[in-house]
Motif scaffolding. Structure first.
Motif, short mmCIF file in Angstrom:
data_model
loop_
_atom_site.label_atom_id
_atom_site.label_comp_id
_atom_site.label_asym_id
_atom_site.label_seq_id
_atom_site.Cartn_x
_atom_site.Cartn_y
_atom_site.Cartn_z
N ALA A 1 13.72 -8.42 -5.11
CA ALA A 1 14.41 -7.13 -5.30
C ALA A 1 15.16 -7.12 -6.62
CB ALA A 1 15.37 -6.89 -4.14
N ILE A 2 15.80 -8.24 -6.97
CA ILE A 2 16.50 -8.32 -8.26
C ILE A 2 15.50 -8.15 -9.40
CG2 ILE A 2 17.79 -9.84 -9.82
CD1 ILE A 2 19.08 -11.11 -7.36
N GLY A 3 14.37 -8.82 -9.30
CA GLY A 3 13.35 -8.71 -10.34
C GLY A 3 12.83 -7.28 -10.47
N ILE B 1 8.57 -4.25 -5.61
CA ILE B 1 7.90 -2.96 -5.71
C ILE B 1 8.63 -1.91 -4.87
CG2 ILE B 1 5.78 -1.70 -5.13
CD1 ILE B 1 5.56 -3.43 -7.67
N LEU B 2 9.08 -2.30 -3.69
CA LEU B 2 9.85 -1.40 -2.84
C LEU B 2 11.11 -0.94 -3.55
CD1 LEU B 2 10.73 -0.09 -0.13
CD2 LEU B 2 11.60 -2.33 0.56
N TYR B 3 11.85 -1.87 -4.15
CA TYR B 3 13.09 -1.52 -4.84
C TYR B 3 12.80 -0.65 -6.05
CZ TYR B 3 17.91 -2.86 -3.86
OH TYR B 3 19.22 -2.87 -3.42
N ALA B 4 11.70 -0.92 -6.76
CA ALA B 4 11.31 -0.10 -7.90
C ALA B 4 10.99 1.33 -7.46
CB ALA B 4 10.08 -0.72 -8.59
N ALA B 5 10.28 1.46 -6.34
CA ALA B 5 9.92 2.79 -5.83
C ALA B 5 11.17 3.58 -5.46
CB ALA B 5 9.00 2.65 -4.62
N TYR C 1 0.83 -1.21 0.00
CA TYR C 1 0.00 0.00 0.00
C TYR C 1 0.86 1.26 0.00
CZ TYR C 1 -2.80 3.71 2.18
OH TYR C 1 -3.39 4.91 2.49
N PHE C 2 1.91 1.27 0.79
CA PHE C 2 2.74 2.47 0.92
C PHE C 2 3.63 2.73 -0.30
CE2 PHE C 2 2.03 1.97 5.60
CZ PHE C 2 1.44 3.21 5.79
N PHE C 3 4.02 1.66 -1.01
CA PHE C 3 4.99 1.85 -2.09
C PHE C 3 4.42 1.64 -3.49
CE2 PHE C 3 7.62 1.06 1.63
CZ PHE C 3 8.51 2.12 1.53
N ALA C 4 3.18 1.25 -3.61
CA ALA C 4 2.60 1.01 -4.94
C ALA C 4 2.44 2.30 -5.74
CB ALA C 4 1.24 0.31 -4.80
N SER C 5 1.91 3.34 -5.12
CA SER C 5 1.61 4.58 -5.84
C SER C 5 2.81 5.22 -6.53
CB SER C 5 0.93 5.58 -4.92
OG SER C 5 -0.37 5.14 -4.58
N PRO C 6 3.96 5.33 -5.85
CA PRO C 6 5.12 5.91 -6.55
C PRO C 6 5.50 5.15 -7.81
CG PRO C 6 5.54 5.80 -4.20
CD PRO C 6 4.28 5.04 -4.44
N VAL C 7 5.33 3.83 -7.79
CA VAL C 7 5.66 3.02 -8.96
C VAL C 7 4.63 3.24 -10.06
CG1 VAL C 7 6.04 0.67 -9.82
CG2 VAL C 7 6.82 1.31 -7.52
N TYR D 1 17.08 4.70 -0.10
CA TYR D 1 18.09 3.83 -0.72
C TYR D 1 18.97 3.16 0.34
CZ TYR D 1 21.74 7.40 -0.09
OH TYR D 1 22.64 8.28 0.45
N LEU D 2 19.21 3.85 1.46
CA LEU D 2 19.98 3.23 2.53
C LEU D 2 19.21 2.07 3.15
CD1 LEU D 2 21.61 6.24 4.43
CD2 LEU D 2 22.70 4.63 2.86
N PHE D 3 17.90 2.25 3.29
CA PHE D 3 17.06 1.17 3.78
C PHE D 3 17.11 -0.02 2.83
CE2 PHE D 3 13.02 -1.12 3.64
CZ PHE D 3 12.91 -1.53 4.96
N GLY D 4 16.97 0.25 1.51
CA GLY D 4 16.98 -0.82 0.51
C GLY D 4 18.26 -1.60 0.52
N ILE D 5 19.40 -0.89 0.56
CA ILE D 5 20.70 -1.56 0.58
C ILE D 5 20.86 -2.36 1.87
CG2 ILE D 5 23.19 -1.17 0.70
CD1 ILE D 5 22.71 1.31 -1.09
N GLY D 6 20.51 -1.73 2.99
CA GLY D 6 20.64 -2.41 4.29
C GLY D 6 19.76 -3.64 4.37
#
Length: 216
Positions: A175-177, A120-124, A68-74, A145-150
């Protein structure tokens, strides 16, 4: 973040309906969960269907809230069709990486939308690198991006040490996909966000190096 587009509603509804069917029907759950043995017997549908099943309501709620939180930006950047492509690709690459790492564990099984949601998170993060996230118990916004990498570095640690009853490999595969599908759908990112692409690729390259070296 946090708007409910029609495509998001449909995906959340599908997850809720199928998950609750699985909660009350073990035969249904067992037939459609990800299972190394089942996939090796030719039941390839499990690679996809398992992404709509969950262990319990808490598991379902966590994944759907994250979606829900990350769909809209994508959706805003790649349109609903692009969002669906990223979601499905991430779901399948999550299952594929799980199969790759557990191919010799006939009884290994897993369920959950985590791979698709992580994609979806990584795409956002790729599409909106300026995003900041608030994490529970940490009252300071941190760059997404720090969250994603971590998160992916922790996934590598979890895969290596088999931490918890969590499909770390599915998260990483998702995440790779999401990373690859987003770059294919939005190639302009190579011109506008090349540094971010490089930073987000670090955990992926690290996983490949560790795998080749036999460390994971």
């Amino acid at each position: 973040m946090g708007n409910l587009d029609l495509v998001t509603i449909i995906i959340i509804a599908a997850n809720v309906i199928i998950s609750y069917k699985g909660f009350g029907d073990y035969a249904f759950f067992d037939t459609y969960k990800f299972s190394v043995g089942g996939v090796q017997r030719g039941e390839k549908i499990r690679m996809f269907s398992s992404g709509f099943l969950h262990v319990d309501t808490q598991h379902l709620l966590f994944n759907m809230l994250t979606l829900y939180f990350f769909a809209s930006p994508v959706i805003d950047y790649v349109a609903p069709l692009g969002f669906i492509i990223i979601y499905v690709v991430s779901l399948l690459t999550g299952s594929l990486l799980s199969l790759y790492f557990h191919k010799n564990e006939y009884h290994y099984s897993a369920v959950g939308a985590s791979g698709a949601v992580t994609g979806i998170l990584y795409a956002a993060i790729l599409l909106q690198p300026g995003m900041k996230l608030m994490i529970l118990f940490i009252p300071i916004p941190i760059p997404a991006y720090l969250f994603g990498i971590g998160y992916l570095l922790y996934s590598i640690y979890g895969m290596k040490n088999r931490i918890g009853n969590i499909g770390h490999d599915a998260h990483f595969g998702g995440a790779i996909g999401g990373f690859v599908a987003t770059l294919i759908l939005a190639p302009y990112l190579f011109q506008t966000n090349l540094l971010m692409i490089g930073l987000l690729a670090i955990p992926i390259v690290l996983l490949l190096v560790l795998k080749k070296a036999g460390k994971i």
